[in-house]
Design a protein around this motif. Structure first.
Motif, PDB file in Angstrom:
ATOM      1  N   THR A 132      -3.983   6.003 -16.820  1.00 45.07           N
ATOM      2  CA  THR A 132      -3.320   5.941 -15.518  1.00 45.07           C
ATOM      3  C   THR A 132      -1.951   5.307 -15.651  1.00 45.07           C
ATOM      4  O   THR A 132      -1.727   4.402 -16.469  1.00 45.07           O
ATOM      5  N   ILE A 136      -1.311   6.892 -10.609  1.00 41.56           N
ATOM      6  CA  ILE A 136      -1.384   8.307 -10.999  1.00 41.56           C
ATOM      7  C   ILE A 136      -2.232   8.443 -12.264  1.00 41.56           C
ATOM      8  O   ILE A 136      -1.975   7.749 -13.258  1.00 41.56           O
TER       9      ILE A 136
ATOM     10  N   ILE B  35       7.770  10.384 -13.712  1.00 41.76           N
ATOM     11  CA  ILE B  35       8.195  10.930 -12.418  1.00 41.76           C
ATOM     12  C   ILE B  35       9.589  11.527 -12.621  1.00 41.76           C
ATOM     13  O   ILE B  35      10.559  10.796 -12.845  1.00 41.76           O
ATOM     14  N   GLN B  67       2.940  12.650  -1.550  1.00 43.45           N
ATOM     15  CA  GLN B  67       3.245  13.002  -2.953  1.00 43.45           C
ATOM     16  C   GLN B  67       4.347  12.111  -3.540  1.00 43.45           C
ATOM     17  O   GLN B  67       4.787  12.341  -4.656  1.00 43.45           O
ATOM     18  N   TYR B  69       5.850   8.508  -4.864  1.00 37.65           N
ATOM     19  CA  TYR B  69       5.453   7.252  -5.510  1.00 37.65           C
ATOM     20  C   TYR B  69       6.697   6.431  -5.830  1.00 37.65           C
ATOM     21  O   TYR B  69       7.800   6.967  -5.938  1.00 37.65           O
ATOM     22  N   GLY B  73       4.851   4.602 -10.490  1.00 35.88           N
ATOM     23  CA  GLY B  73       3.634   5.366 -10.206  1.00 35.88           C
ATOM     24  C   GLY B  73       2.769   4.762  -9.121  1.00 35.88           C
ATOM     25  O   GLY B  73       1.663   5.239  -8.872  1.00 35.88           O
ATOM     26  N   LYS B  75       1.755   3.610  -5.206  1.00 39.62           N
ATOM     27  CA  LYS B  75       1.954   4.068  -3.827  1.00 39.62           C
ATOM     28  C   LYS B  75       2.598   2.980  -2.978  1.00 39.62           C
ATOM     29  O   LYS B  75       3.145   3.260  -1.925  1.00 39.62           O
ATOM     30  N   GLY B  89       5.303  12.894  -7.471  1.00 31.38           N
ATOM     31  CA  GLY B  89       4.282  12.789  -8.508  1.00 31.38           C
ATOM     32  C   GLY B  89       4.515  13.823  -9.603  1.00 31.38           C
ATOM     33  O   GLY B  89       5.146  14.859  -9.360  1.00 31.38           O
TER      34      GLY B  89
END
Lengths: 227, 244
Positions: A132, A136, B35, B67, B69, B73, B75, B89
């Motif tokens: 991860t 993600i 990203i 979608q 971030y 990565g 939120k 993402g």
């Protein structure tokens, strides 16, 4: 029986057998003797044909192969990953045996040359599943791998010792080789994919680290059959 | 047999002499360019062009908000020293004829709330959104600082290190800010660092600069006096190391 006990007994037998063979007198000429050999050892498994050229010298022509793959032999501290290591060393070789002491026919000086048509080692670091990045979860392709490779292919001289009689006095005998190949200068390469792509920049450091890895030790057990 | 033993010992010593660790000084290098489509949100006090008002908040809305971030990565998206880098993402890619838009709303107590649309298009991986906050009741237009003076190009290579994980290095792909050390000026945008590398013409020879990146809600700084054409700069990535 414990594994260490088996190893100990094997070494004891090896020593006794070698001692007996080493001290055996030089009682017959090697000239025109022939044998075929199957061997196993640090340079893998292989086969040879041996021929006595003169009374105290003989030649061996053969080939050896190592196809080894092992998992998790290397761990990266603090990086959740597994590893896969593989080595492929395939050679054809021509060796010469010389008995220097008449009274010790089981002690031989061995020299020669091999052509390694494959001599490479790879170590691949594979990040663990479910890697991860923040919140993600990345796919295997997005994470990627790092592979460090080294290639020594080419011609390599050999120098070593032979222990126990080269040719069987009956139909069959066992002898040993202890020596080393001096391999060509290795070519190093590091390749990364995915988020590990930048690891390719460490090829120079890896090359420096393995520049001196040119000795390939040989510790080999030979099973000989007289022709 | 002494001769034989000596020869055996010599061979073993010869073999042992080659034993340097192949992994000596080899690190695991991780890129942060996971990203790909990013936008730097740079919030300033619109009256001065200086640092954003304390407590400035960011809110992302729109159909594609789920979608989006933060660059690390996560939120959890919030401003750090007035900046944050957001992006789509890694599995989301705007098509050539189908850009992806979101709305960024910036608010701070005593200031007018600003909403701005940010559009990610197929042919633009990076973009900078400058937002100047104006005090409630003021009719002033946000000021923007003049562009930095142009000098000879200087190449910088940023490497992120982790104090607790010596065998890990991070190649940041981030937006970097700079200011002359001790100038009292706010940080200005320098450029985008791509896998650790950036070449810029905004640095004067003989001057010392502070460089700042913001990643994972933390700002990381490094200082360097510019006296040559290229530098390797090391930044302690702090808690960001736990991201890998």
């Amino acid at each position: 029986m414990r594994f260490s006990t088996i190893i100990f007994l094997t070494l004891l037998l090896f020593c006794q057998y070698t001692k007996a063979q080493l001290t055996e007198g030089y009682n017959s000429s090697l000239s025109h003797k022939k044998q075929v050999t199957l061997n196993i050892g640090s340079q893998g498994a292989g086969a040879e044909f041996g021929y006595g050229i003169v009374p105290r010298a003989a030649a061996r022509l053969g080939a050896n192969f190592i196809p080894v793959t092992a998992y998790n032999v290397y761990r990266v501290t603090g990086f959740n990953s597994t590893s896969k290591a593989s080595a492929k060393f395939n050679n054809i070789h021509l060796l010469g045996d010389f008995i220097p002491f008449k009274t010790h026919s089981g002690f031989r000086l061995v020299g020669g040359v091999a052509y390694f048509f494959k001599a490479s080692g790879d170590l691949t670091i594979i990040p663990s599943e479910h890697y991860t990045y923040g919140d993600i979860e990345l796919s295997e392709e997005q994470v990627g791998t790092v592979t460090a490779s080294a290639d020594w292919g080419g011609i390599a001289p050999y120098l070593g010792l032979g222990l126990a009689n080269l040719f069987p006095t009956g139909h069959f005998n066992i002898n040993f080789d202890l020596g080393t190949y001096y391999l060509g200068k290795p070519k190093a390469r590091m390749v990364g994919t995915g988020i590990l792509e930048s690891n390719a920049s460490q090829t120079g450091q890896f090359q420096t680290n393995i520049n001196n890895y040119r000795f390939m030790p040989v510790l080999q057990l030979n099973f000989n059959y007289k022709l | 047999m002494r001769v034989a033993y000596k020869i055996i010992l010599s061979v073993l010593l010869l073999v042992a002499s080659a034993c340097t660790k192949p992994t000596e000084d080899i690190k695991i290098i991780v890129d942060t360019n996971i990203i790909k489509y990013t936008a730097l949100i740079h919030v300033t006090d619109g009256a001065t062009g200086g640092i954003a008002p304390a407590g400035a908040q960011i809110k992302i809305s729109g159909g594609a908000a789920q979608q989006v971030y933060e660059l690390s990565g996560k939120k959890d998206i919030h401003l750090t020293a007035g900046t944050v880098t957001i992006g789509l993402g890694p599995d989301v890619h705007p098509a050539a004829n189908q850009p992806i838009s979101i709305t960024v709303e910036i608010s701070a107590a005593g200031y007018k709330t600003v909403s701005q649309q940010v559009t990610f298009t197929a042919n633009q991986l990076q973009q900078i959104i400058n937002i100047g906050l104006i005090k409630t009741g003021s009719n002033q237009e946000p000021v923007s600082l003049p562009p930095p003076t142009v000098y000879m190009p200087v190449s910088l290579n940023f490497t992120g290190t982790c104090a607790s994980r010596n065998n890990l290095q991070i190649r940041p792909s981030v937006y970097v800010f700079f200011k002359e050390t001790g100038s009292g000026m706010p940080f200005q945008y320098l450029g985008y660092v791509d896998k650790g590398d950036i070449t810029t013409s905004y640095l004067a020879l003989g001057k010392t600069y502070d460089f700042q990146i913001t990643y994972g809600g933390e700002s990381h700084q490094v200082r360097q006096k510019i006296e040559q054409a290229s530098y390797n700069l090391t930044i302690d990535m702090g808690n960001a190391c736990n991201n890998f």
